[in-house]
Design a protein around this motif. Structure first.
Motif, PDB file in Angstrom:
ATOM      1  N   THR A  90      70.800  31.488   6.200  1.00  0.00           N
ATOM      2  CA  THR A  90      70.103  32.241   5.162  1.00  0.00           C
ATOM      3  C   THR A  90      68.635  32.390   5.535  1.00  0.00           C
ATOM      4  O   THR A  90      67.980  31.407   5.899  1.00  0.00           O
ATOM      5  CB  THR A  90      70.210  31.522   3.804  1.00  0.00           C
ATOM      6  OG1 THR A  90      71.596  31.367   3.484  1.00  0.00           O
ATOM      7  CG2 THR A  90      69.523  32.309   2.700  1.00  0.00           C
ATOM      8  N   VAL A  91      68.118  33.610   5.447  1.00  0.00           N
ATOM      9  CA  VAL A  91      66.705  33.876   5.723  1.00  0.00           C
ATOM     10  C   VAL A  91      65.876  33.283   4.582  1.00  0.00           C
ATOM     11  O   VAL A  91      66.076  33.630   3.421  1.00  0.00           O
ATOM     12  CB  VAL A  91      66.438  35.392   5.855  1.00  0.00           C
ATOM     13  CG1 VAL A  91      64.950  35.672   5.985  1.00  0.00           C
ATOM     14  CG2 VAL A  91      67.212  35.971   7.030  1.00  0.00           C
ATOM     15  N   THR A  92      64.958  32.353   4.914  1.00  0.00           N
ATOM     16  CA  THR A  92      64.141  31.697   3.898  1.00  0.00           C
ATOM     17  C   THR A  92      62.661  32.050   3.999  1.00  0.00           C
ATOM     18  O   THR A  92      61.912  31.816   3.060  1.00  0.00           O
ATOM     19  CB  THR A  92      64.304  30.172   3.971  1.00  0.00           C
ATOM     20  OG1 THR A  92      64.035  29.730   5.299  1.00  0.00           O
ATOM     21  CG2 THR A  92      65.712  29.764   3.565  1.00  0.00           C
ATOM     22  N   LEU A  93      62.233  32.614   5.137  1.00  0.00           N
ATOM     23  CA  LEU A  93      60.829  32.995   5.308  1.00  0.00           C
ATOM     24  C   LEU A  93      60.729  33.992   6.451  1.00  0.00           C
ATOM     25  O   LEU A  93      61.409  33.836   7.473  1.00  0.00           O
ATOM     26  CB  LEU A  93      59.967  31.767   5.621  1.00  0.00           C
ATOM     27  CG  LEU A  93      58.477  31.999   5.834  1.00  0.00           C
ATOM     28  CD1 LEU A  93      57.810  32.397   4.514  1.00  0.00           C
ATOM     29  CD2 LEU A  93      57.805  30.755   6.376  1.00  0.00           C
ATOM     30  N   ILE A  94      59.912  35.006   6.274  1.00  0.00           N
ATOM     31  CA  ILE A  94      59.622  35.968   7.339  1.00  0.00           C
ATOM     32  C   ILE A  94      58.107  35.989   7.491  1.00  0.00           C
ATOM     33  O   ILE A  94      57.389  36.173   6.507  1.00  0.00           O
ATOM     34  CB  ILE A  94      60.154  37.370   6.997  1.00  0.00           C
ATOM     35  CG1 ILE A  94      61.675  37.316   6.780  1.00  0.00           C
ATOM     36  CG2 ILE A  94      59.803  38.369   8.099  1.00  0.00           C
ATOM     37  CD1 ILE A  94      62.274  38.593   6.238  1.00  0.00           C
ATOM     38  N   ARG A  95      57.627  35.760   8.710  1.00  0.00           N
ATOM     39  CA  ARG A  95      56.178  35.681   8.930  1.00  0.00           C
ATOM     40  C   ARG A  95      55.807  36.301  10.269  1.00  0.00           C
ATOM     41  O   ARG A  95      56.662  36.531  11.121  1.00  0.00           O
ATOM     42  CB  ARG A  95      55.716  34.226   8.875  1.00  0.00           C
ATOM     43  CG  ARG A  95      56.359  33.338   9.936  1.00  0.00           C
ATOM     44  CD  ARG A  95      55.860  31.907   9.858  1.00  0.00           C
ATOM     45  NE  ARG A  95      56.607  31.012  10.716  1.00  0.00           N
ATOM     46  CZ  ARG A  95      56.427  30.875  12.028  1.00  0.00           C
ATOM     47  NH1 ARG A  95      55.487  31.582  12.636  1.00  0.00           N
ATOM     48  NH2 ARG A  95      57.155  30.042  12.738  1.00  0.00           N
TER      49      ARG A  95
END
Length: 79
Positions: free
Chosen positions: A21-26
């Motif tokens: 699951t994607v939890t952060l995009i930076r």
């Protein structure tokens, strides 16, 4: 390249592996680099451990999921 990822999306590495699951995009440390943090669980049922790792966005692909109907409990009214 998969630039349309958003928080909560389910992804796998292009080479395969666990659903995550994607939890952060930076932004990464290099110009134009996008890094995606993902969470998943490993281990036998009842003893699963949460795992977390970061990947370049180019290393991930979204898992196609069929829409699921979400049902909620009917509201309970006090007597």
């Amino acid at each position: 390249m998969n630039k349309d990822l958003k928080l909560g999306d389910v992804v796998v590495l292009n080479s395969g592996g666990n659903k995550m699951t994607v939890t952060l995009i930076r932004l990464g440390s290099n110009p134009g680099e996008v890094v995606v943090e993902c969470t998943w669980f490993e281990g036998p049922c009842g003893d699963q451990k949460e795992k977390l790792s970061s990947y370049p966005i180019e290393a991930l692909k979204k898992v196609s999921q069929q829409a699921k109907k979400v049902t909620t409990s009917p509201e309970i009214k006090a007597g």
